[in-house]
Design a protein around this motif. Structure first.
Motif, mmCIF file in Angstrom:
data_model
loop_
_atom_site.group_PDB
_atom_site.id
_atom_site.type_symbol
_atom_site.label_atom_id
_atom_site.label_comp_id
_atom_site.label_asym_id
_atom_site.label_seq_id
_atom_site.Cartn_x
_atom_site.Cartn_y
_atom_site.Cartn_z
ATOM 1 N N TRP A 128 0.828 -1.220 0.000
ATOM 2 C CA TRP A 128 0.000 0.000 0.000
ATOM 3 C C TRP A 128 0.857 1.263 0.000
ATOM 4 C CZ3 TRP A 128 1.690 2.382 4.325
ATOM 5 C CH2 TRP A 128 2.137 1.573 5.374
ATOM 6 N N TYR A 130 -5.041 8.727 5.693
ATOM 7 C CA TYR A 130 -5.129 7.326 5.247
ATOM 8 C C TYR A 130 -6.469 6.721 5.644
ATOM 9 C CZ TYR A 130 -4.650 2.280 5.340
ATOM 10 O OH TYR A 130 -4.881 0.930 5.164
ATOM 11 N N GLU A 138 -8.873 5.668 2.685
ATOM 12 C CA GLU A 138 -8.874 4.224 2.435
ATOM 13 C C GLU A 138 -9.946 3.469 3.206
ATOM 14 O OE1 GLU A 138 -7.031 2.663 0.177
ATOM 15 O OE2 GLU A 138 -6.131 4.565 -0.438
#
Length: 334
Positions: free
Chosen positions: A39, A226, A230
């Motif tokens: 990632w 993040y 995500e």
């Protein structure tokens, strides 16, 4: 028979030559583990750079950038590294003093940072600010200063990184030193009971925090992005401290022993391209050092942005780093 053997040998040598000419050079970059994660930034950077370099980009990771530097120091002139990526300005002076790195000879005028930075060896590629990150569902009233953090209930725990092996751990050490000066050791003694554990690198600390082992983790003001992007979660936040936040500017440099000097410098130049800049925000979860073509993701508009970046001079750090670390060790071990 002689003619046939001669012909076969000629064909073999010709084929070997073509094979050699068709072999792409391998550019090896030593860096830290979160950068090379599936990632992380490395997979996308590899794909983008290989499109224009006619080479193979290889990343080798350790638990931290300081660990990568030590690996290079141990390997010496026999290191396979062409580039070291991931140190920050707090440790760059130490790296420069090894004599292992080459000047980059690049024009870095396109770089935009919250504070002035220029170096003949190290090229910046992203930046953020250190912060203590927490889960708002668990911590309803987070501390808003270092004093408030030290005054939290005894069962309030944090996880941090070791300043001897981690750039973020060193960042916290310098952050506290900038604020408390000669009384930094006294502050560490007050904070010590709240430290659940000290990990070698950032990934281990953040993993413990996500598992619910600690109330706060030393991370970055950009870390919540993040979770917003995500995971569609807004409960992971960075506490804004009234004393200000210490900055981290990450850099990369070419090894003097590299056999691919031109290619390595081409990669450093690529770091200052819009392509690279567009990759950084949603992979390394930091601010790129040049303006992006796409602009920053909207989630970044919701992040804590300190009004000033605290940053100690690199030469001062190099001269006093061991003393700061000894002060820290003495304080937390008592």
């Amino acid at each position: 028979m002689f003619n046939i053997i001669h012909l076969l040998l000629l064909l073999f040598l010709t084929g070997s030559s073509v094979l050699a000419e068709g072999t792409k050079p391998i550019l090896t970059i030593y860096t830290y583990d979160s950068f090379t994660a599936s990632w992380g930034a490395a997979p996308k950077i590899k794909k983008a750079f290989e499109k224009e370099c006619n080479c193979t980009l290889k990343f080798v990771s350790t638990s931290s950038a300081i660990g990568a530097l030590r690996k290079i120091q141990l390997e010496g002139k026999h290191t396979k590294a062409d580039i070291l990526l991931g140190l920050d300005t707090s440790i760059a002076q130490t790296a420069k003093a090894t004599g292992l790195f080459e000047k980059h000879d690049l024009n870095t005028s396109s770089v935009v940072l919250p504070t002035a930075y220029s170096d003949a060896y190290f090229v910046p590629y992203d930046y953020s600010y250190f912060a203590f990150v927490y889960d708002a569902n668990r911590v309803k009233n987070p501390p808003r200063s270092f004093e408030a953090l030290a005054d939290m209930p005894k069962d309030f725990k944090i996880v941090i990184q070791d300043p001897r092996s981690s750039t973020s751990g060193l960042g916290l050490l310098l952050w506290i030193k900038e604020i408390y000066g000669d009384k930094a050791g006294e502050y560490w003694k007050k904070l010590a009971p709240h430290i659940l554990t000290i990990t070698k690198g950032w990934s281990e600390s953040y993993g413990l925090f996500l598992k619910g082992e600690a109330d706060m983790v030393l991370s970055y003001t950009t870390s919540p992005a993040y979770h917003m992007i995500e995971e569609n979660r807004t409960n992971i936040k960075a506490a804004s401290f009234t004393e200000g936040h210490y900055g981290q500017i990450e850099v990369a440099a070419v090894l003097r022993s590299s056999k691919h000097q031109a290619l390595a410098k081409k990669f450093l130049s690529f770091m200052l391209s819009p392509t690279f800049a567009d990759i950084i925000p949603t992979t390394n979860w930091a601010y790129p050092v040049i303006k992006t073509a796409k602009g920053l993701p909207k989630a970044f508009e919701q992040l804590t942005v300190p009004s000033k970046m605290l940053l100690m001079d690199g030469k001062k750090i190099e001269a006093r780093r061991k003393a700061y670390i000894n002060e820290w060790l003495d304080a937390i071990q008592k």
